[in-house]
Design an enzyme around this catalytic site. Sequence first.
Site, PDB file in Angstrom:
ATOM      1  CB  SER A   1      -0.950   0.095   1.250  1.00 52.14           C
ATOM      2  OG  SER A   1      -0.130   0.177   2.110  1.00 52.14           O
TER       3      SER A   1
ATOM      4  CG  PHE B   1       7.666   0.184   5.538  1.00 51.74           C
ATOM      5  CD1 PHE B   1       7.766   0.200   6.845  1.00 51.74           C
ATOM      6  CD2 PHE B   1       8.594   0.292   4.700  1.00 51.74           C
ATOM      7  CE1 PHE B   1       8.909   0.109   7.438  1.00 51.74           C
ATOM      8  CE2 PHE B   1      10.089   0.323   5.053  1.00 51.74           C
ATOM      9  CZ  PHE B   1      10.060   0.174   6.833  1.00 51.74           C
TER      10      PHE B   1
ATOM     11  CG  ASP C   1       0.391  -0.770   7.528  1.00 48.80           C
ATOM     12  OD1 ASP C   1       0.426  -0.380   6.696  1.00 48.80           O
ATOM     13  OD2 ASP C   1       1.306  -1.402   8.145  1.00 48.80           O
TER      14      ASP C   1
ATOM     15  CD  GLN D   1       1.983  -2.023  11.602  1.00 49.99           C
ATOM     16  OE1 GLN D   1       3.060  -1.963  12.774  1.00 49.99           O
ATOM     17  NE2 GLN D   1       2.368  -1.871  10.518  1.00 49.99           N
TER      18      GLN D   1
ATOM     19  CB  CYS E   1      25.032 -21.387  -5.732  1.00 54.27           C
ATOM     20  SG  CYS E   1      23.917 -20.297  -6.221  1.00 54.27           S
TER      21      CYS E   1
ATOM     22  CB  CYS F   1      22.369 -18.870  -9.251  1.00 56.14           C
ATOM     23  SG  CYS F   1      23.659 -17.986  -8.950  1.00 56.14           S
TER      24      CYS F   1
ATOM     25  CB  CYS G   1      27.055 -19.885  -8.789  1.00 56.68           C
ATOM     26  SG  CYS G   1      26.944 -18.908  -7.605  1.00 56.68           S
TER      27      CYS G   1
ATOM     28  CG  HIS H   1      24.722 -15.352  -5.812  1.00 57.11           C
ATOM     29  ND1 HIS H   1      25.016 -16.834  -5.808  1.00 57.11           N
ATOM     30  CD2 HIS H   1      24.781 -15.139  -4.489  1.00 57.11           C
ATOM     31  CE1 HIS H   1      25.192 -17.294  -4.393  1.00 57.11           C
ATOM     32  NE2 HIS H   1      25.096 -15.961  -3.795  1.00 57.11           N
TER      33      HIS H   1
HETATM   34 ZN   LIG Z   1      24.747 -18.472  -7.210  1.00 57.06          ZN
END
Ligand SMILES: [Zn+2]
Length: 355
Positions: free
Chosen positions: A93, A96, A146, A193, A309, A311, A314, A340
């Site tokens: 919204s 924050f 909020d 909250q 990893c 990804c 990587c 990553h």
């Molecule tokens: Zn990675």
Amino acid sequence: MSEFRFELLETRGRLRRGRYHTPHGTFETPCFAPVGTYASLKGLTPDQVRDTGSELILANSYHLHVRPGAERIERLGGLHRFMGWDGPILTDSGGFQVFSLSDRLRIDDDGVDFQSVVDGSTHRCTPESVLTFQRQLGPDIAMVLDHCPPGDAAPALQREAHERTLRWARIARDLHDSWGGSSRGQAVFGICQGGIDPELRAASAHALVDLEFDGYAIGGLSVGETKQQMAVALDACVDELPADHIRYMMGVGMPEDLVHAAKQGVDMFDCVIPTRHGRSHTAFGKDGTTLKLRNLQYADDERPLVAGCECYTCRNFSRAYLRHLSVSKEMLAGTLLSIHNIHFLQDIMRGLREG
Ligand SMILES: [Zn+2]
């Protein structure tokens, strides 16, 4: 009929494995959603975001209302089409951001006046206006407005914010109902909250559940309190929330916090950390460590960021190359490090789901 449904598949201790159905597909929970504040996951294409294992993404309705305008996005076919993402989208919204970033705030019982952090122009947000922006944008999940006070706010202000948040939640829920509820293609989540006071947290969650939202968010945590205070406040909320509804903890993205909160029964998270880290030459490493890629120690390091990893980054690039990109201020550095970092968090979520 509403296409929104939370399916609780399995519970291990307090950790829940589930699936949330939306008109734009499902996402598996516990789930981490990367954040594209301005309808862009900074530096990443939607295909790259999807390849990290992300199923749900976030955008910010307040930022998009200021620029380019919620009405314009509606005219252009809605947020999914505008940003080229056909999966589930949640918009925050902006509460924050309004409360944490604006210098000049004037809060009354009906809404809040503030100065835009984008261009200095003055705006007013009300529970009705933020839901209207989100109706125009057309994400799958919209959030109520909020009142999110600072983490170190005095108890009196926390109580005032809690009471105002509930009044605003009722107004938003009534408006959502008057539009036909989630059967019009958009779910609306309420936000708990109450700061770090467990009694206020429980009262907030209890009152929200009485209002019958499509899902329940926990806001105002990870804003400077201790880990112990966060865990106690989170417990107080979770204990009040119904098992058959999805639970969303807002703005949490450090690996250890995700693990702890999922094990306390939270289903959904979002955070800017993986992409913000990526743009500041920082990568998540093993066991809570981070790699600062500009450091000289990586100049001849042929290893991937994290061994094992899977990804894209990587699988294809060494720390030495990523350091070179970072030091040379190449755009690709932020892209590859963000890939990553998001993938790293998605691996953690996958691990939690698979047990
Ligand atoms: Zn990675």
